[in-house]
Enzyme design. Structure first.
Site, PDB file in Angstrom:
ATOM      1  N   GLU C  35       0.768  -1.296   0.138  1.00  0.00           N
ATOM      2  CA  GLU C  35       0.080  -0.003  -0.103  1.00  0.00           C
ATOM      3  C   GLU C  35       0.645   1.287   0.045  1.00  0.00           C
ATOM      4  O   GLU C  35       0.677   2.377  -0.704  1.00  0.00           O
ATOM      5  CB  GLU C  35      -1.003   0.021   1.136  1.00  0.00           C
ATOM      6  CG  GLU C  35      -2.054  -1.217   1.263  1.00  0.00           C
ATOM      7  CD  GLU C  35      -3.127  -1.166   0.081  1.00  0.00           C
ATOM      8  OE1 GLU C  35      -3.049  -0.282  -0.507  1.00  0.00           O
ATOM      9  OE2 GLU C  35      -3.543  -2.204   0.124  1.00  0.00           O
ATOM     10  N   GLU C  64      -5.378   4.715  -0.841  1.00  0.00           N
ATOM     11  CA  GLU C  64      -4.260   3.771  -0.702  1.00  0.00           C
ATOM     12  C   GLU C  64      -3.785   3.873   0.989  1.00  0.00           C
ATOM     13  O   GLU C  64      -3.269   2.873   1.569  1.00  0.00           O
ATOM     14  CB  GLU C  64      -2.966   3.767  -1.388  1.00  0.00           C
ATOM     15  CG  GLU C  64      -3.305   3.430  -2.967  1.00  0.00           C
ATOM     16  CD  GLU C  64      -3.962   2.140  -3.258  1.00  0.00           C
ATOM     17  OE1 GLU C  64      -4.123   1.482  -2.311  1.00  0.00           O
ATOM     18  OE2 GLU C  64      -4.316   1.829  -4.208  1.00  0.00           O
ATOM     19  N   HIS C  67      -5.524   2.395   3.211  1.00  0.00           N
ATOM     20  CA  HIS C  67      -5.463   1.004   3.172  1.00  0.00           C
ATOM     21  C   HIS C  67      -4.228   0.602   3.996  1.00  0.00           C
ATOM     22  O   HIS C  67      -3.959  -0.507   4.805  1.00  0.00           O
ATOM     23  CB  HIS C  67      -5.265   0.376   1.785  1.00  0.00           C
ATOM     24  CG  HIS C  67      -6.479   0.459   1.118  1.00  0.00           C
ATOM     25  ND1 HIS C  67      -6.612   0.298  -0.182  1.00  0.00           N
ATOM     26  CD2 HIS C  67      -7.747   0.919   1.445  1.00  0.00           C
ATOM     27  CE1 HIS C  67      -7.948   0.635  -0.689  1.00  0.00           C
ATOM     28  NE2 HIS C  67      -8.521   0.891   0.271  1.00  0.00           N
ATOM     29  N   GLU C 135      -1.986  -3.023  -9.184  1.00  0.00           N
ATOM     30  CA  GLU C 135      -3.123  -3.602  -8.613  1.00  0.00           C
ATOM     31  C   GLU C 135      -3.395  -4.916  -8.529  1.00  0.00           C
ATOM     32  O   GLU C 135      -3.834  -5.648  -7.662  1.00  0.00           O
ATOM     33  CB  GLU C 135      -4.553  -2.730  -9.257  1.00  0.00           C
ATOM     34  CG  GLU C 135      -4.503  -1.366  -9.183  1.00  0.00           C
ATOM     35  CD  GLU C 135      -4.732  -0.625  -7.699  1.00  0.00           C
ATOM     36  OE1 GLU C 135      -5.072  -1.398  -6.735  1.00  0.00           O
ATOM     37  OE2 GLU C 135      -4.355   0.276  -7.229  1.00  0.00           O
ATOM     38  N   GLU C 165      -8.661  -3.617  -4.994  1.00  0.00           N
ATOM     39  CA  GLU C 165      -7.581  -3.620  -5.821  1.00  0.00           C
ATOM     40  C   GLU C 165      -8.277  -3.769  -7.352  1.00  0.00           C
ATOM     41  O   GLU C 165      -7.856  -3.158  -8.415  1.00  0.00           O
ATOM     42  CB  GLU C 165      -6.706  -4.747  -5.724  1.00  0.00           C
ATOM     43  CG  GLU C 165      -5.919  -4.801  -4.075  1.00  0.00           C
ATOM     44  CD  GLU C 165      -5.073  -3.698  -4.134  1.00  0.00           C
ATOM     45  OE1 GLU C 165      -4.551  -2.940  -5.030  1.00  0.00           O
ATOM     46  OE2 GLU C 165      -4.959  -3.338  -2.872  1.00  0.00           O
ATOM     47  N   HIS C 168      -9.893  -0.618  -8.253  1.00  0.00           N
ATOM     48  CA  HIS C 168      -9.022   0.268  -8.823  1.00  0.00           C
ATOM     49  C   HIS C 168      -8.347  -0.022 -10.026  1.00  0.00           C
ATOM     50  O   HIS C 168      -8.264   0.841 -10.896  1.00  0.00           O
ATOM     51  CB  HIS C 168      -7.805   0.614  -7.783  1.00  0.00           C
ATOM     52  CG  HIS C 168      -7.996   0.923  -6.431  1.00  0.00           C
ATOM     53  ND1 HIS C 168      -7.135   0.970  -5.375  1.00  0.00           N
ATOM     54  CD2 HIS C 168      -9.135   1.772  -6.064  1.00  0.00           C
ATOM     55  CE1 HIS C 168      -7.850   1.908  -4.418  1.00  0.00           C
ATOM     56  NE2 HIS C 168      -8.928   2.342  -4.775  1.00  0.00           N
TER      57      HIS C 168
END
Lengths: 73, 91, 189
Positions: C35, C64, C67, C135, C165, C168
């Site tokens: 991340e 991110e 995360h 990702e 992920e 994204h």
């Protein structure tokens, strides 16, 4: 357990001198994003609580994952 | 002075927090989506409506459990509440 | 600037005392596809990407960091009450020698984070394809992490991160479509 529709299976070549007992097959996941070039508008949505729990607002973009250990792999 | 820190087993704290996380998550999702779909009016309307709901819920949460944001984005009681525990990784 | 919000993006509940899992989870904290790498990669690339897709990089990069905080929370909770003996038994002896219980930007093998994990090519196609690959690699890492724990609560948070992920990657693919578009052609949905 329901089979994962995103899972793909293959059997690797078995050599005569492989030291370990062969695993029956190998798996990998092809997530839903591989089939979307550009998200269409107006996709049906989860409720906010459901969206949080799924990690996405749209059921069509949700990708399940089952742990290999739980599947006995 | 009213106790604002969540106590262990304070179900209301976790419930309200998750409600806020849910609504904020929808806003993150719509934001990322709208970055690549800037002409989708219906989603912009949903985004604005959710933003309004978010303000109401955040206000309720902050009145009970203290500020969610620093640098002047939320009010503080005495003594300064921002730096009080718990922090997100502690709950 | 950034403003911090005093809450996690998603609840992190760890129900099993398993400090060894912390060692594995560190891969997503300071690993090549972790991340930190993701956040720094996108927030750095955003300065030299066409204006139409700056927002994509800016906002995913920001998410991110949320995360990163979730991973840190997992590691923190898993090691918080571990004894020195438990740390050693969990393969965290070398970590303990250098850092005690402190978190550190390193991968599961203890290799410190390095900027060479990330690229900024200045070419929008090259950069966005790197982002899509990042990702997918992070998604794979989350799968292997989910495979390694029996803790359903920990799995739950990891599944959330894995799904992010996937989302994204969709947005980065859309960004590619947007910059591919001919200036004269009108966008059709």
């Amino acid at each position: 357990m329901k089979p994962n529709p995103e899972e793909r299976v293959y059997v690797p070549f078995r050599g005569p001198f492989d030291p370990c007992p062969p695993l029956p097959y190998r798996t990998y996941v092809v997530p839903v994003n591989q089939y979307i070039v550009f998200q269409p508008v107006d996709l049906p949505q989860f409720s906010p609580a459901e969206a949080l729990r799924h990690g996405t607002l749209w059921p069509a973009l949700y990708s399940p994952y089952y742990s290999r250990k739980q599947k006995g792999e | 002075m009213e106790e604002v820190r969540p106590k262990p087993g304070d179900h209301r704290y976790y419930e309200l927090l998750e409600q806020l996380q849910a609504i904020d998550f929808v806003l993150v999702e719509l934001n990322l989506y709208l970055n690549t779909h800037p002409d989708d009016l219906k989603s912009i309307e949903q985004y604005n409506k959710m933003a309004q709901e978010r303000m109401i819920l955040a206000k309720q949460f902050q009145e009970l459990y203290g500020p969610l944001m620093n640098f002047g984005h939320a009010y503080s009681r005495y003594p300064f509440q921002w730096s009080e525990s718990p922090w997100p990784w502690q709950v | 600037m950034w403003v911090y919000e005093k809450k996690l993006q998603y609840p992190v509940r760890v129900s099993k005392c398993d400090p060894m899992m912390a060692k594995f989870l560190i891969e997503q904290y300071g690993g090549a596809d972790g991340e930190l790498a993701a956040a720094l990669r996108y927030l750095n690339q955003r300065y030299t990407i066409p204006d139409k897709v700056i927002g994509v990089l800016n906002d995913i990069g920001t998410e991110e960091f949320a995360h990163l905080e979730m991973i840190a929370t997992m590691v923190y909770k898993l090691t918080k009450d571990a004894t020195v003996e438990q740390m050693k038994a969990a393969g965290l002896g070398a970590h303990y020698a250098n850092h005690d219980k402190a978190l550190y930007y390193e991968n599961a093998g203890g290799v410190p984070w390095t900027a060479s994990y990330i690229q900024a090519k200045g070419d929008p196609i090259a950069d966005l394809y790197e982002d899509i690959a990042a990702e997918e690699k992070a998604r794979a890492t989350y799968q292997w992490l989910i495979d390694m724990t029996d803790d359903v609560d920990l799995q739950d948070s990891l599944k959330f991160l894995r799904e992010r992920e996937i989302i994204h990657a969709i947005r980065f693919r859309e960004a590619v479509e947007i910059i591919k578009e001919d200036r004269a052609a009108k966008k059709i949905f």
